[in-house]
Design a protein around this motif. Structure first.
Motif, PDB file in Angstrom:
ATOM      1  N   ASN A 196       0.827  -1.212   0.000  1.00  0.00           N
ATOM      2  CA  ASN A 196       0.000   0.000   0.000  1.00  0.00           C
ATOM      3  C   ASN A 196       0.861   1.262   0.000  1.00  0.00           C
ATOM      4  N   GLU A 197       2.029   1.140  -0.602  1.00  0.00           N
ATOM      5  CA  GLU A 197       2.930   2.289  -0.542  1.00  0.00           C
ATOM      6  C   GLU A 197       2.482   3.399  -1.505  1.00  0.00           C
ATOM      7  N   GLN A 198       3.123   4.521  -1.340  1.00  0.00           N
ATOM      8  CA  GLN A 198       2.849   5.695  -2.178  1.00  0.00           C
ATOM      9  C   GLN A 198       3.109   5.373  -3.651  1.00  0.00           C
ATOM     10  N   VAL A 199       2.299   5.916  -4.512  1.00  0.00           N
ATOM     11  CA  VAL A 199       2.551   5.783  -5.949  1.00  0.00           C
ATOM     12  C   VAL A 199       3.021   7.146  -6.460  1.00  0.00           C
ATOM     13  N   VAL A 200       4.204   7.173  -7.098  1.00  0.00           N
ATOM     14  CA  VAL A 200       4.720   8.432  -7.641  1.00  0.00           C
ATOM     15  C   VAL A 200       4.644   8.373  -9.165  1.00  0.00           C
ATOM     16  N   LEU A 201       4.042   9.388  -9.743  1.00  0.00           N
ATOM     17  CA  LEU A 201       3.882   9.442 -11.202  1.00  0.00           C
ATOM     18  C   LEU A 201       4.692  10.630 -11.705  1.00  0.00           C
ATOM     19  N   ASP A 202       5.748  10.342 -12.460  1.00  0.00           N
ATOM     20  CA  ASP A 202       6.633  11.444 -12.846  1.00  0.00           C
ATOM     21  C   ASP A 202       6.972  11.418 -14.328  1.00  0.00           C
ATOM     22  N   TYR A 203       7.948  12.219 -14.667  1.00  0.00           N
ATOM     23  CA  TYR A 203       8.448  12.385 -16.025  1.00  0.00           C
ATOM     24  C   TYR A 203       8.867  11.057 -16.664  1.00  0.00           C
ATOM     25  N   LEU A 204       9.547  10.231 -15.883  1.00  0.00           N
ATOM     26  CA  LEU A 204      10.141   9.019 -16.452  1.00  0.00           C
ATOM     27  C   LEU A 204       9.101   8.002 -16.859  1.00  0.00           C
ATOM     28  N   THR A 205       8.030   7.888 -16.079  1.00  0.00           N
ATOM     29  CA  THR A 205       7.053   6.828 -16.337  1.00  0.00           C
ATOM     30  C   THR A 205       5.848   7.326 -17.120  1.00  0.00           C
ATOM     31  N   ALA A 206       5.790   8.612 -17.414  1.00  0.00           N
ATOM     32  CA  ALA A 206       4.634   9.168 -18.129  1.00  0.00           C
ATOM     33  C   ALA A 206       4.721   8.885 -19.619  1.00  0.00           C
ATOM     34  N   SER A 207       3.570   8.911 -20.279  1.00  0.00           N
ATOM     35  CA  SER A 207       3.598   9.093 -21.727  1.00  0.00           C
ATOM     36  C   SER A 207       2.785  10.355 -22.013  1.00  0.00           C
ATOM     37  N   THR A 208       3.065  10.964 -23.154  1.00  0.00           N
ATOM     38  CA  THR A 208       2.442  12.257 -23.453  1.00  0.00           C
ATOM     39  C   THR A 208       1.671  12.173 -24.753  1.00  0.00           C
ATOM     40  N   SER A 209       0.639  13.006 -24.892  1.00  0.00           N
ATOM     41  CA  SER A 209      -0.003  13.134 -26.198  1.00  0.00           C
ATOM     42  C   SER A 209      -0.375  14.587 -26.427  1.00  0.00           C
ATOM     43  N   GLY A 210      -0.767  14.894 -27.662  1.00  0.00           N
ATOM     44  CA  GLY A 210      -1.010  16.289 -28.025  1.00  0.00           C
ATOM     45  C   GLY A 210       0.299  17.050 -27.971  1.00  0.00           C
ATOM     46  N   LYS A 211       0.238  18.255 -27.427  1.00  0.00           N
ATOM     47  CA  LYS A 211       1.449  19.090 -27.416  1.00  0.00           C
ATOM     48  C   LYS A 211       2.320  18.862 -26.175  1.00  0.00           C
ATOM     49  N   ALA A 212       1.840  18.063 -25.222  1.00  0.00           N
ATOM     50  CA  ALA A 212       2.626  17.838 -23.997  1.00  0.00           C
ATOM     51  C   ALA A 212       3.966  17.208 -24.356  1.00  0.00           C
ATOM     52  N   GLU A 213       5.041  17.697 -23.725  1.00  0.00           N
ATOM     53  CA  GLU A 213       6.380  17.179 -24.037  1.00  0.00           C
ATOM     54  C   GLU A 213       7.220  17.011 -22.785  1.00  0.00           C
ATOM     55  N   LYS A 214       7.990  15.927 -22.784  1.00  0.00           N
ATOM     56  CA  LYS A 214       8.982  15.734 -21.724  1.00  0.00           C
ATOM     57  C   LYS A 214      10.190  16.601 -22.070  1.00  0.00           C
ATOM     58  N   ARG A 215      10.624  17.387 -21.100  1.00  0.00           N
ATOM     59  CA  ARG A 215      11.623  18.401 -21.427  1.00  0.00           C
ATOM     60  C   ARG A 215      12.756  18.465 -20.414  1.00  0.00           C
ATOM     61  N   PHE A 216      13.839  19.045 -20.898  1.00  0.00           N
ATOM     62  CA  PHE A 216      15.011  19.300 -20.070  1.00  0.00           C
ATOM     63  C   PHE A 216      14.993  20.759 -19.654  1.00  0.00           C
ATOM     64  N   ASN A 217      15.479  21.057 -18.440  1.00  0.00           N
ATOM     65  CA  ASN A 217      15.778  22.454 -18.133  1.00  0.00           C
ATOM     66  C   ASN A 217      17.065  22.509 -17.338  1.00  0.00           C
ATOM     67  N   ARG A 218      17.674  23.672 -17.307  1.00  0.00           N
ATOM     68  CA  ARG A 218      19.025  23.756 -16.776  1.00  0.00           C
ATOM     69  C   ARG A 218      19.090  24.007 -15.285  1.00  0.00           C
ATOM     70  N   LYS A 219      17.958  24.173 -14.633  1.00  0.00           N
ATOM     71  CA  LYS A 219      18.045  24.573 -13.232  1.00  0.00           C
ATOM     72  C   LYS A 219      18.226  23.359 -12.311  1.00  0.00           C
ATOM     73  N   GLY A 220      19.339  23.307 -11.627  1.00  0.00           N
ATOM     74  CA  GLY A 220      19.547  22.276 -10.609  1.00  0.00           C
ATOM     75  C   GLY A 220      19.949  20.951 -11.208  1.00  0.00           C
ATOM     76  N   GLU A 221      20.811  20.234 -10.531  1.00  0.00           N
ATOM     77  CA  GLU A 221      21.327  18.966 -11.054  1.00  0.00           C
ATOM     78  C   GLU A 221      20.251  17.892 -11.153  1.00  0.00           C
ATOM     79  N   SER A 222      19.497  17.714 -10.050  1.00  0.00           N
ATOM     80  CA  SER A 222      18.560  16.600 -10.050  1.00  0.00           C
ATOM     81  C   SER A 222      17.170  17.020 -10.506  1.00  0.00           C
ATOM     82  N   GLU A 223      17.036  18.259 -10.882  1.00  0.00           N
ATOM     83  CA  GLU A 223      15.689  18.754 -11.212  1.00  0.00           C
ATOM     84  C   GLU A 223      15.622  19.230 -12.650  1.00  0.00           C
ATOM     85  N   GLN A 224      16.320  18.510 -13.523  1.00  0.00           N
ATOM     86  CA  GLN A 224      16.460  19.030 -14.876  1.00  0.00           C
ATOM     87  C   GLN A 224      15.318  18.658 -15.813  1.00  0.00           C
TER      88      GLN A 224
END
Ligand code: H79
Length: 631
Positions: A497-525
């Motif tokens: 019954n643990e927490q479920v985390v839904l993030d960038y890595l496990t998502a899929s996108t449709s329409g204009k939604a895009e997985k993206r890079f940004n330069r701020k912070g090492e682990s928050e790119q």
């Protein structure tokens, strides 16, 4: 004239663009900012991000969208050569008997030892790379399979590696060499069919008293990366050196593939000036993502990851990663920490399978020689490319949602290239989730010899590899399938019954939604954005093992102009509505509670996030959803 020019050449071939450029330059005599204003009002797609709540619009947050479509040459090339070369190459990591430390970057030596400009100038004045041969360098790149070359036209030290009329601190006027290596390289590139590109340090310049960086010589130097200490003086640097030198580069060296900026810019508007100047003088020329303010929406045409950055997942906008062969960009006598050829080949494949370009650096010596270890590595890469480049150039990223234990996948239409780094002991390569039938399977280097493929009881493909492995580093298996890849989506499994985390890595996108890079912070790119309407959806397949009521939390960033827009998070018939709040910046991620959701069925459910209404701006920079069971 400028209006006509832009309208007519955006899609033109390079040669046409070049002819046009010559015409425009005849007319383009005014101060650049005049041209820039024209651009802003003459039909370039300058997009203002305003919210449905007009009161909250902040006019300073106006941003420019990419003004060129990403040309095929950039998407197809996959592999380019970066060259860091300047007076620092003469020093090779040593100043007055002192060495830079292992891991230090040698092109920073002037800053590292705070070498007075007066002294560094003396070094520059001895720069005489008599062994430089443009055709030889281009041949090294070409034989390695590289398709473009980006050379430092001016690094942070402020020294121009080209014939500049703007400042005599340049290789032609300041050294006994007297030749213009950029001219020679641009011509050699053209002869060899390699795209010629330039790096230009646009904010940082240790020779100019008003630019960023040289605080040991100049009290008037800008000393902070975040705020200009002396905006009027910085403007003087831009107007008197950076912008005119960039004009020279875009005018005197034929068509340029990319202008590669570094270290970001103080204001987004100044970044736009550079991007717009490039696109005005050479509409087909790309601008990399470091041209603008690092903490704001991407300026430029594509993303450059952090130096030596490896992608953690599939970025869905055009990107590249600049990397070194040892630990330095500029030549260092001391840095022997060379990566192996196999490491380089595998990095290239990893990057290409995730959709990026590999920009790999060499640091020639002060004599103009590319170090032998670099040459040897590139030779090995070239040998692999010679046999296997069909699995690299012009391919699209892996269609599979996860990495494999044995290697990576690239794709060309109905051909899947399986890059096998780890040859399985039992010679059976296992591939999960591919539902298409297999028409044909063979090794890339031996197309005649067919490979047996079967399926186990779970539908997993069992690929029987040949007895001998064709390549110790990376052997490529080709699967010819029917139709576009039909692949099981990634399912996130909850165990217990643990927490479920839904993030960038496990998502899929449709329409204009895009997985993206940004330069701020090492682990928050990484984040997902560009959602502007109900069709722009982020989704996850989740297998819930513990049905019940869940508290839903969301982590995102939003600028003030995006406030009060509504979005939905749905799981089956359960729907939550959220209202975007400003987090005071593009990358200022905050977590807030969205509400409670009943997930009453055991098993798979589709969770989706999307804007409720059509917007004229992005919904948010999305990071993750967290689902916590209410006990
Ligand atoms: O051009 C190459 C680098 O010189 C440039 N980007 C690549 C493509 C670059 N700019 N900044 N950085 C790399 C990172 C800067 C790191 C620093 Fe330092 C830490 C600057 C000062 C402290 C490293 C350590 C350099 C001097 C000391």
């Amino acid at each position: 004239m400028v209006l006509l020019f832009i309208g007519s050449v955006v899609q033109a071939q390079i040669s046409d663009e070049w002819t046009e450029l010559q015409k425009v330059l005849k007319d383009c005599t005014g101060h650049y900012s005049g041209v820039n204003n024209n651009v802003a009002t003459s039909g370039l797609p300058v997009i203002s991000f305003c919210c449905s709540n007009p009161k909250s619009r902040d006019s300073s947050e106006v941003t420019v969208k990419n003004v060129t479509t990403i040309p095929e040459w950039f998407r197809d090339s996959k592999f380019g050569m970066f060259i860091h070369w300047g007076p620092y190459s003469v020093l090779g990591g040593e100043w007055n008997g002192k060495q830079i430390e292992q891991g230090d970057i040698a092109e920073w030596i002037m800053e590292r030892f705070h070498i007075p400009l007066k002294e560094y100038r003396k070094v520059a004045a001895t720069f005489n790379p008599v062994k430089f041969n443009a055709r030889e360098w281009v041949a090294v790149a070409k034989n390695a399979g590289m398709k473009y070359i980006i050379i430092t036209s001016k690094h942070h030290d402020g020294f121009a590696m080209f014939d500049s009329k703007v400042s005599d601190y340049n290789i032609v006027d300041y050294t006994p060499f007297k030749r213009d290596p950029l001219k020679e390289l641009s011509e050699a590139c053209r002869e060899a069919g390699i795209k010629f590109c330039v790096y230009y340090s646009h904010r940082e310049d240790w020779e100019n008293p008003y630019a960023y960086g040289n605080t040991w010589d100049f009290d008037s130097s800008q000393s902070s990366l975040d705020t200009m200490n002396y905006p009027v003086l910085f403007r003087k640097y831009l107007d008197e050196k950076a912008i005119p030198q960039l004009k020279e580069l875009l005018t005197n060296y034929g068509p340029i593939g990319i202008v590669w900026f570094d270290r970001g810019m103080y204001t987004q508007e100044q970044g736009m000036e550079f991007a717009n100047l490039v696109h005005t003088l050479q509409p087909g020329c790309l601008v990399n993502g470091r041209v603008g303010h690092y903490d704001k929406e991407l300026l430029g045409d594509y993303q450059s990851l952090t130096d030596n950055g490896m992608p953690v997942g599939g970025i869905e906008e055009a990107w590249e990663t600049p990397q070194t062969l040892n630990d330095t960009w500029g030549y260092s006598k001391f840095d022997k920490n060379w990566k192996s050829s196999s490491d380089i080949i595998r990095r290239m494949v990893t990057i290409v399978s995730k959709g990026g370009n590999y920009l790999l650096n060499v640091g020639p010596t002060g004599e103009g020689v590319i170090p032998a270890p670099s040459i040897n590595i590139l030779k090995d890469v070239g040998e692999w490319m010679h046999k296997n480049s069909e699995s690299i150039y012009g391919t699209s990223p892996s269609p599979f949602p996860t990495d494999f234990p044995w290697g990576f996948c690239t794709r060309r239409g109905e051909l899947l290239y399986l890059h096998v780094f780890e040859w399985p002991g039992d010679r059976v390569l296992k591939l999960k989730g591919l539902k298409n039938s297999i028409v044909n399977a063979f090794m890339l280097t031996d197309k005649e010899k067919k490979i047996q493929v079967s399926r186990d009881k779970d539908g997993q493909l069992m690929i029987s590899l040949p007895e001998s492995r064709p390549d110790p580093v990376n052997s490529v298996v080709v699967l010819q399938i029917t139709g576009p890849p039909d692949i099981d989506p990634l399912v996130i499994h909850q165990t217990g019954n643990e927490q479920v985390v839904l993030d960038y890595l496990t998502a899929s996108t449709s329409g204009k939604a895009e997985k993206r890079f940004n330069r701020k912070g090492e682990s928050e790119q990484f984040h997902i954005s560009k959602m502007e309407g109900p069709e722009d959806i982020i989704k996850w397949h989740v297998n819930i093992s513990t049905p019940g009521i869940y508290e839903v939390f969301i982590t995102y960033a939003a600028i003030p102009g995006w406030e009060n827009c509504s979005y939905k998070v749905s799981a089956g018939k359960e729907i939550l509505t959220g209202i975007v709040r400003s987090t005071q910046g593009w990358y200022e991620y905050k977590t807030e509670k969205l509400g409670q959701m009943r997930l009453s069925e055991k098993g798979e459910t589709l969770i989706r996030l999307y804007p409720e209404h059509q917007l004229d701006h992005y919904l948010m920079y999305f990071r993750s959803l967290q689902l916590n069971l209410v006990k």
